[in-house]
Design an enzyme around this catalytic site. Structure first.
Site, short mmCIF file in Angstrom:
data_model
loop_
_atom_site.label_atom_id
_atom_site.label_comp_id
_atom_site.label_asym_id
_atom_site.label_seq_id
_atom_site.Cartn_x
_atom_site.Cartn_y
_atom_site.Cartn_z
N ASP A 11 -61.48 -54.79 -30.44
CA ASP A 11 -61.34 -54.03 -31.67
C ASP A 11 -61.69 -52.57 -31.34
O ASP A 11 -62.25 -52.29 -30.28
CB ASP A 11 -62.32 -54.63 -32.70
CG ASP A 11 -62.44 -53.80 -33.94
OD1 ASP A 11 -61.42 -53.44 -34.53
OD2 ASP A 11 -63.60 -53.51 -34.34
N ASP A 13 -62.78 -49.71 -34.17
CA ASP A 13 -63.85 -49.18 -35.03
C ASP A 13 -65.11 -50.06 -34.95
O ASP A 13 -65.04 -51.27 -35.17
CB ASP A 13 -63.39 -49.14 -36.49
CG ASP A 13 -62.27 -48.14 -36.74
OD1 ASP A 13 -61.95 -47.33 -35.85
OD2 ASP A 13 -61.70 -48.17 -37.85
MG LIG Z 1 -64.27 -52.99 -36.21
#
Ligand SMILES: [Mg+2]
Length: 164
Positions: A11, A13
């Site tokens: 991922d 963020d």
């Molecule tokens: Mg995230």
């Protein structure tokens, strides 16, 4: 480390960097003359401190790396990957809103790696729940990606591979 994944997926963020790229920072981004990455307002943008080492370690182990992000700020996210010189590590980037199941189905189609041979790092529980159901080894991370988290994840993956 006997059994390694054939694809490690991250991922973005709160996994590679400590902010939401669509909310907390202000694209477009640029590299200033002192080499730091800054947003439109001049705010200094950073990765979590060990991210480059994490990606280097995977490269050294021969494990390909991909990104899976649900952000709507697609251009900004791609720009940050370039400015931080991270695009060289990624064989595939799936960056768009929607369920992460879609991201992983496309990763599976494009790389040919089965879900059971993937490891995934993400800070959001709902993504972990969704992607776990595909058979991917999922690691729910707390304070961003670190070398320790990578080691723990690879150990968990190796243990999950041990058959009867
Ligand atoms: Mg995230």
């Amino acid at each position: 480390m006997s059994r390694l994944p054939k694809l490690a997926v991250f991922d973005l963020d709160y996994t590679l960097w400590p902010f939401w790229v669509d909310t907390h920072v202000d694209p477009p981004f640029h590299k200033s003359s002192d080499g730091t990455v800054r947003d439109r307002r001049g705010q200094n943008i950073r990765l979590y401190p060990e991210v480059t080492e994490v990606l280097d370690r995977l490269q050294g182990l021969g494990v390909p790396v991909a990104a899976a992000s649900r952000t709507g700020e697609i251009q900004g996210a791609n720009q940050l990957l370039e400015l931080f010189n991270l695009t060289r590590y990624f064989v595939q980037c799936e960056i768009y809103p929607g369920s992460k199941v879609t991201h992983f189905e496309r990763l599976q189609q494009k790389t040919g790696v089965p879900f059971s041979q993937m490891i995934f790092f993400d800070d959001e529980k709902r993504n972990i729940v969704d992607v776990s159901q595909l058979g991917v080894t999922c690691i729910h991370i707390q304070n961003g990606m670190s070398l320790q988290t990578l080691t723990q994840g690879l150990e968990m993956f190796a243990k999950a591979q041990v058959g009867p």
